[in-house]
Design an enzyme around this catalytic site. Structure first.
Site, PDB file in Angstrom:
ATOM      1  N   CYS A  68       0.815  -1.224   0.000  1.00  0.00           N
ATOM      2  CA  CYS A  68       0.000   0.000   0.000  1.00  0.00           C
ATOM      3  C   CYS A  68       0.847   1.273   0.000  1.00  0.00           C
ATOM      4  CB  CYS A  68      -0.987  -0.014   1.165  1.00  0.00           C
ATOM      5  SG  CYS A  68      -0.245   0.073   2.817  1.00  0.00           S
ATOM      6  N   HIS A 122      -2.535   1.371   6.958  1.00  0.00           N
ATOM      7  CA  HIS A 122      -2.928   1.241   5.550  1.00  0.00           C
ATOM      8  C   HIS A 122      -3.096   2.632   4.975  1.00  0.00           C
ATOM      9  CE1 HIS A 122      -4.285  -0.944   2.037  1.00  0.00           C
ATOM     10  NE2 HIS A 122      -5.318  -0.122   1.930  1.00  0.00           N
ATOM     11  N   HIS A 165      -5.791   1.871  -4.201  1.00  0.00           N
ATOM     12  CA  HIS A 165      -4.880   1.320  -3.200  1.00  0.00           C
ATOM     13  C   HIS A 165      -4.462  -0.100  -3.568  1.00  0.00           C
ATOM     14  CE1 HIS A 165      -8.007  -1.006  -0.538  1.00  0.00           C
ATOM     15  NE2 HIS A 165      -8.408  -0.973  -1.791  1.00  0.00           N
TER      16      HIS A 165
END
Length: 366
Positions: free
Chosen positions: A279, A327, A339
């Site tokens: 990510c 994240h 993402h």
């Protein structure tokens, strides 16, 4: 790199194969009942069928998978942070090594000059310059020589001071290098620990999913999509984006263009492209392509980059998720972000509110 990691993960699966990964309430697969037999007749062959997994059981599996992958994500951030520290410390060690080499050369030169001065004094019989001047028969020579003596004294004193400072610098460089080496060793251990956690969590998750049949995995994916959509709808219902119409900066547009061009590429922990991403690898490389260097990990992106209100988001801004900032996705407009979700998934778009938002940061501060 990906092949090596898959081999390690496969080995980790073997280690955890004894773990009952579906030992959640109601998710254990049912064993077939013994077949009825008549007197004297051999028992029938055991059936290999099992009871179908219910939606409630699949939801329990989904939640466990979410926990496992979140744990893997947190460990990935720790791994990436250790990797970034190691690269920085390596560069600092190289710089220190260069300083030590130069310092040794300078010290050797100073020692040679000091030795030359000592030899000159020896050749004059060991008498200090003042004594030679006092013995001179020429008054003018005496006066001219006085200035030269003072200059020589200052030069000698400066030479000794330089030698002392150089020796002190070398000792400092050596101490710094030793400290850096200790930190690198600690970082190496932290990386190894994080790697072990990542591989263990991913192996558990893969083992869990492998116990499901194809149709059950499809139903599980549908449950994941439904959960994400519920979260997105709830977020939109808060009015978080009401009236928001911010435009991307020039750099933001470039970052969005890069990130969306990676859609479909696999997630791989620790990866920064070009074929795979995690990510924060995706977001850091997207902004690097726009000419802006930002921290490698989502936690450091949250800690170091300027923060903006959710309702003021522009395309290119980074959305940090979960309370521990483990994240990150990039906002691309219209309530959507891009993402790299997790292992087993590819870079994709999703609702910006489909995960719990911690906050928003703007890499270019525009």
């Amino acid at each position: 790199m990906a092949t090596a990691k898959r081999s390690v993960i496969a080995a980790a699966v073997t280690v955890v194969c004894a773990v009952t990964v579906l030992a959640l309430p109601g998710t254990a697969f049912a064993a077939p009942d013994p077949a009825s037999t008549s007197s004297g007749a051999p028992p029938a062959a055991a059936s290999t069928t099992r009871a179908p997994v219910t939606n409630e059981e699949l939801e329990a599996v989904r939640q466990k998978l979410e926990r496992l992958y979140r744990a893997a994500s947190a460990a990935t951030d720790a791994y990436n942070a250790a990797e970034e520290r190691a690269e920085r410390q390596s560069a600092e060690l190289v710089e220190l090594a260069g300083k030590i080499v130069e310092g040794k050369k300078k010290l050797a030169e100073l020692k040679n000059r000091t030795g030359a001065a000592a030899a000159a004094q020896y050749r004059t019989g060991g008498l200090p310059p003042e004594a030679h001047l006092m013995l001179s028969d020429d008054p003018q020579e005496f006066l001219d020589g006085t200035g030269r003596v003072r200059q020589g004294e200052r030069a000698t004193r400066h030479l000794l001071e330089q030698t002392t400072r150089t020796q002190q610098d070398l000792e400092l460089y050596a101490a710094d290098a030793s400290a850096q080496l200790k930190q690198m060793e600690a970082g190496r251990k932290a990386k190894a620990t994080a790697r072990e956690k990542i591989e263990r969590r991913i192996a558990e998750a893969e083992k869990l999913e492998s116990r499901l049949e194809k149709k059950e995995r499809e139903r599980l994916a549908e449950l994941e999509r439904a959960a994400a959509q519920r979260a997105q709808n709830a977020w939109l219902d808060t009015g978080a984006l009401d009236g928001a119409a911010g435009k991307a900066s020039e750099q933001g547009e470039k970052a969005v263009k890069f990130a969306t061009a990676q859609i479909g590429k696999p997630y791989e922990w620790g990866a920064e492209g070009p074929a795979t991403f995690d990510c924060s690898g995706l977001t850091s490389q997207a902004w690097a392509s726009a000419g802006s260097t930002i921290p490698r990990t989502s936690q450091e992106q949250w800690r170091q980059l300027p923060r903006v209100a959710v309702e003021d988001m522009h395309p290119g801004d980074l959305i940090i998720y979960f309370d521990d900032a483990t994240h990150v996705g990039m906002y691309i407009g219209d309530g959507t972000m891009v993402h790299a979700p997790r292992p087993g998934r590819t870079v994709t778009t999703a609702g910006a509110g489909s995960l719990p938002i911690l906050g928003v940061v703007r890499p270019d501060g525009a």
